[in-house]
Scaffold this motif. Sequence first.
Motif, PDB file in Angstrom:
ATOM      1  N   ALA A   1      34.133  52.406   2.616  1.00  0.00           N
ATOM      2  CA  ALA A   1      32.860  52.461   3.342  1.00  0.00           C
ATOM      3  C   ALA A   1      33.083  52.697   4.820  1.00  0.00           C
ATOM      4  CB  ALA A   1      32.093  51.154   3.140  1.00  0.00           C
ATOM      5  N   VAL A   2      32.138  53.351   5.449  1.00  0.00           N
ATOM      6  CA  VAL A   2      32.154  53.510   6.896  1.00  0.00           C
ATOM      7  C   VAL A   2      31.150  52.547   7.485  1.00  0.00           C
ATOM      8  CG1 VAL A   2      32.814  55.923   6.736  1.00  0.00           C
ATOM      9  CG2 VAL A   2      30.415  55.336   6.843  1.00  0.00           C
ATOM     10  N   SER A   3      31.217  52.382   8.795  1.00  0.00           N
ATOM     11  CA  SER A   3      30.344  51.432   9.462  1.00  0.00           C
ATOM     12  C   SER A   3      28.881  51.809   9.286  1.00  0.00           C
ATOM     13  CB  SER A   3      30.691  51.371  10.952  1.00  0.00           C
ATOM     14  OG  SER A   3      29.740  50.591  11.643  1.00  0.00           O
ATOM     15  N   ASP A   4      28.036  50.790   9.156  1.00  0.00           N
ATOM     16  CA  ASP A   4      26.608  51.068   9.097  1.00  0.00           C
ATOM     17  C   ASP A   4      25.967  50.851  10.461  1.00  0.00           C
ATOM     18  OD1 ASP A   4      26.631  48.352   9.371  1.00  0.00           O
ATOM     19  OD2 ASP A   4      25.423  47.914   7.598  1.00  0.00           O
ATOM     20  N   GLN A   5      26.782  50.683  11.486  1.00  0.00           N
ATOM     21  CA  GLN A   5      26.260  50.499  12.829  1.00  0.00           C
ATOM     22  C   GLN A   5      26.349  51.814  13.582  1.00  0.00           C
ATOM     23  OE1 GLN A   5      24.844  47.547  13.789  1.00  0.00           O
ATOM     24  NE2 GLN A   5      25.181  47.053  11.636  1.00  0.00           N
ATOM     25  N   ALA A   6      25.233  52.489  13.713  1.00  0.00           N
ATOM     26  CA  ALA A   6      25.214  53.790  14.389  1.00  0.00           C
ATOM     27  C   ALA A   6      24.985  53.591  15.874  1.00  0.00           C
ATOM     28  CB  ALA A   6      24.089  54.652  13.814  1.00  0.00           C
ATOM     29  N   PRO A   7      25.477  54.510  16.701  1.00  0.00           N
ATOM     30  CA  PRO A   7      25.172  54.443  18.120  1.00  0.00           C
ATOM     31  C   PRO A   7      23.682  54.648  18.338  1.00  0.00           C
ATOM     32  CG  PRO A   7      26.207  56.537  17.566  1.00  0.00           C
ATOM     33  CD  PRO A   7      26.290  55.671  16.351  1.00  0.00           C
ATOM     34  N   PRO A   8      23.148  54.086  19.399  1.00  0.00           N
ATOM     35  CA  PRO A   8      21.712  54.259  19.644  1.00  0.00           C
ATOM     36  C   PRO A   8      21.377  55.712  19.909  1.00  0.00           C
ATOM     37  CG  PRO A   8      22.807  53.316  21.565  1.00  0.00           C
ATOM     38  CD  PRO A   8      23.818  53.327  20.452  1.00  0.00           C
ATOM     39  N   ALA A   9      20.142  56.074  19.627  1.00  0.00           N
ATOM     40  CA  ALA A   9      19.711  57.443  19.881  1.00  0.00           C
ATOM     41  C   ALA A   9      19.789  57.728  21.372  1.00  0.00           C
ATOM     42  CB  ALA A   9      18.276  57.631  19.388  1.00  0.00           C
TER      43      ALA A   9
ATOM     44  N   ASP B   1      21.215  51.209  -1.906  1.00  0.00           N
ATOM     45  CA  ASP B   1      20.117  50.607  -1.153  1.00  0.00           C
ATOM     46  C   ASP B   1      19.172  51.627  -0.527  1.00  0.00           C
ATOM     47  OD1 ASP B   1      21.294  48.135  -1.713  1.00  0.00           O
ATOM     48  OD2 ASP B   1      22.637  48.327  -0.006  1.00  0.00           O
ATOM     49  N   TRP B   2      19.693  52.815  -0.148  1.00  0.00           N
ATOM     50  CA  TRP B   2      18.874  53.779   0.595  1.00  0.00           C
ATOM     51  C   TRP B   2      19.398  55.171   0.361  1.00  0.00           C
ATOM     52  CZ3 TRP B   2      19.403  57.631   4.181  1.00  0.00           C
ATOM     53  CH2 TRP B   2      18.238  58.027   4.871  1.00  0.00           C
ATOM     54  N   PRO B   3      18.547  56.173   0.253  1.00  0.00           N
ATOM     55  CA  PRO B   3      17.089  56.068   0.134  1.00  0.00           C
ATOM     56  C   PRO B   3      16.676  55.833  -1.314  1.00  0.00           C
ATOM     57  CG  PRO B   3      17.733  58.373   0.215  1.00  0.00           C
ATOM     58  CD  PRO B   3      19.000  57.582   0.345  1.00  0.00           C
ATOM     59  N   GLN B   4      15.554  55.200  -1.488  1.00  0.00           N
ATOM     60  CA  GLN B   4      15.041  54.931  -2.823  1.00  0.00           C
ATOM     61  C   GLN B   4      14.255  56.111  -3.384  1.00  0.00           C
ATOM     62  OE1 GLN B   4      15.700  52.225  -4.694  1.00  0.00           O
ATOM     63  NE2 GLN B   4      17.089  51.549  -3.073  1.00  0.00           N
ATOM     64  N   SER B   5      13.826  57.006  -2.506  1.00  0.00           N
ATOM     65  CA  SER B   5      13.061  58.170  -2.945  1.00  0.00           C
ATOM     66  C   SER B   5      13.244  59.286  -1.941  1.00  0.00           C
ATOM     67  CB  SER B   5      11.572  57.822  -3.068  1.00  0.00           C
ATOM     68  OG  SER B   5      11.034  57.530  -1.787  1.00  0.00           O
ATOM     69  N   ALA B   6      12.928  60.509  -2.378  1.00  0.00           N
ATOM     70  CA  ALA B   6      12.980  61.647  -1.461  1.00  0.00           C
ATOM     71  C   ALA B   6      11.995  61.459  -0.318  1.00  0.00           C
ATOM     72  CB  ALA B   6      12.691  62.935  -2.226  1.00  0.00           C
TER      73      ALA B   6
ATOM     74  N   ALA C   1      18.555  55.427   8.921  1.00  0.00           N
ATOM     75  CA  ALA C   1      18.448  54.533   7.761  1.00  0.00           C
ATOM     76  C   ALA C   1      18.402  53.076   8.173  1.00  0.00           C
ATOM     77  CB  ALA C   1      19.608  54.773   6.806  1.00  0.00           C
ATOM     78  N   GLY C   2      19.069  52.762   9.288  1.00  0.00           N
ATOM     79  CA  GLY C   2      19.060  51.378   9.751  1.00  0.00           C
ATOM     80  C   GLY C   2      20.142  50.533   9.100  1.00  0.00           C
ATOM     81  N   LYS C   3      20.100  49.256   9.384  1.00  0.00           N
ATOM     82  CA  LYS C   3      21.127  48.324   8.918  1.00  0.00           C
ATOM     83  C   LYS C   3      21.136  48.235   7.399  1.00  0.00           C
ATOM     84  CE  LYS C   3      22.846  43.648   9.806  1.00  0.00           C
ATOM     85  NZ  LYS C   3      24.170  44.120  10.210  1.00  0.00           N
ATOM     86  N   GLY C   4      22.348  48.170   6.846  1.00  0.00           N
ATOM     87  CA  GLY C   4      22.495  48.044   5.404  1.00  0.00           C
ATOM     88  C   GLY C   4      22.812  49.342   4.704  1.00  0.00           C
ATOM     89  N   PHE C   5      22.717  50.449   5.416  1.00  0.00           N
ATOM     90  CA  PHE C   5      23.031  51.744   4.821  1.00  0.00           C
ATOM     91  C   PHE C   5      24.539  51.851   4.632  1.00  0.00           C
ATOM     92  CE2 PHE C   5      22.853  56.068   3.781  1.00  0.00           C
ATOM     93  CZ  PHE C   5      23.692  56.815   4.597  1.00  0.00           C
ATOM     94  N   GLY C   6      24.959  52.189   3.427  1.00  0.00           N
ATOM     95  CA  GLY C   6      26.385  52.294   3.125  1.00  0.00           C
ATOM     96  C   GLY C   6      26.761  53.682   2.658  1.00  0.00           C
ATOM     97  N   ILE C   7      27.831  54.238   3.207  1.00  0.00           N
ATOM     98  CA  ILE C   7      28.312  55.555   2.815  1.00  0.00           C
ATOM     99  C   ILE C   7      29.821  55.587   2.980  1.00  0.00           C
ATOM    100  CG2 ILE C   7      27.916  56.454   5.149  1.00  0.00           C
ATOM    101  CD1 ILE C   7      27.407  59.201   3.901  1.00  0.00           C
ATOM    102  N   GLY C   8      30.497  56.271   2.075  1.00  0.00           N
ATOM    103  CA  GLY C   8      31.948  56.382   2.173  1.00  0.00           C
ATOM    104  C   GLY C   8      32.431  57.652   1.517  1.00  0.00           C
ATOM    105  N   LEU C   9      33.576  58.117   1.945  1.00  0.00           N
ATOM    106  CA  LEU C   9      34.178  59.290   1.329  1.00  0.00           C
ATOM    107  C   LEU C   9      34.501  59.020  -0.127  1.00  0.00           C
ATOM    108  CD1 LEU C   9      36.617  60.370   4.179  1.00  0.00           C
ATOM    109  CD2 LEU C   9      34.819  61.817   3.208  1.00  0.00           C
ATOM    110  N   LEU C  10      34.267  60.004  -0.952  1.00  0.00           N
ATOM    111  CA  LEU C  10      34.633  59.877  -2.358  1.00  0.00           C
ATOM    112  C   LEU C  10      36.162  59.845  -2.464  1.00  0.00           C
ATOM    113  CD1 LEU C  10      32.948  61.630  -5.316  1.00  0.00           C
ATOM    114  CD2 LEU C  10      35.431  61.517  -5.229  1.00  0.00           C
ATOM    115  N   GLN C  11      36.684  58.886  -3.190  1.00  0.00           N
ATOM    116  CA  GLN C  11      38.133  58.727  -3.347  1.00  0.00           C
ATOM    117  C   GLN C  11      38.491  58.811  -4.832  1.00  0.00           C
ATOM    118  OE1 GLN C  11      40.126  58.334  -0.739  1.00  0.00           O
ATOM    119  NE2 GLN C  11      38.715  57.748   0.895  1.00  0.00           N
TER     120      GLN C  11
END
Length: 334
Positions: free
Chosen positions: A304-312, A13-18, A156-166
């Motif tokens: 996957a890890v949470s896509d909810q980041a703490p506020p800045a 979903d993100w990022p779609q481009s550099a 990235a905001g809501k919907g960003f997904g990332i996880g450790l390679l397994q």
Amino acid sequence: MFKNLMLYRLSPDWPQSAAQWEEAIAGEPFAECDAAQQKSSGWVAPRGDEHGALVETVDGQWIARFVIETKSVPGDAVRRKVQEAVDAIEKTSGRKPGKKELRDLRDDALIALLPQAFPRRSQVTVWLNPRTRLLVLDAGAQGKADELITSLVRVAGKGFGIGLLQTATSPQAAMAAWLADPEGDALPHAFNIERECELKGSGDEPAVIKFTRHPLQTEEVRQHITEGKLPTRLALGWSGRVGFVLTQALQLKKIAFQEGVFEDGPKTTDEDRFDADVALATGELGALITDLIEALGGEAATTAVSDQAPPATHAAPAAARTPVAVEADDGPPF
């Protein structure tokens, strides 16, 4: 460039481009710690240019850089300053400060000394392969990687997904099988076992055995494996081109390109060195990672890890800020 690797997979979903990535991380640029600030982090231009692009595209790969700066005060300096304040109170008032007052004096000492502390700065190079969605961090410590990922999730905001390679086979199980095989056939031909290893037993106080500059395909090492000690780190070579240490957490450490690897590329000027180094390093390491995943039974489902980041967070006024941590006595001066 690229001494330690941590491997992640991104959702599509993100990022779609550099350009999209650069626009996002531009919201958290790096700024040096101010006089009363303990830590600062953010993104800088990977080429090192003050006003350069925050994301560079080299040979189809996207490169960014994250910087973390910290300041801390040695405990001995704080204690001396607090004692000076205590002595002054006793001399002028004839009383000893209470516990709460001592805590306040300690906080005041920290705030007063922090502007004199030397900042420590570390950086993490980030490599994203947009085709495979492989995210690689040149980080040797998990804390740095976590801080960087928190920034990515936040921008990235809501919907960003990332996880450790397994992988289907855990690195530890694979390393144990490679070391236990007397014929050496269990290890894929692209790899060879080098001369560094750490084995760890089980239990509350597990035995740890480290081999350095020592042959590992020996009966002694196989006996330790038979007794239940498992490898946590193993030095490997890949195709005679790259040496590294594989850990049980699927991290690659102490990456070293063999002599002549970087000489295979075209001759470049200093101005083009960044592009040449990135192209050669990502090309070699990309092929290594592909072979390593295959050697570990292929890739498993991503966790996957949470896509909810703490506020800045924003710096608080010096008087209201929580005091910084004090360094241990056996640490560096600042």
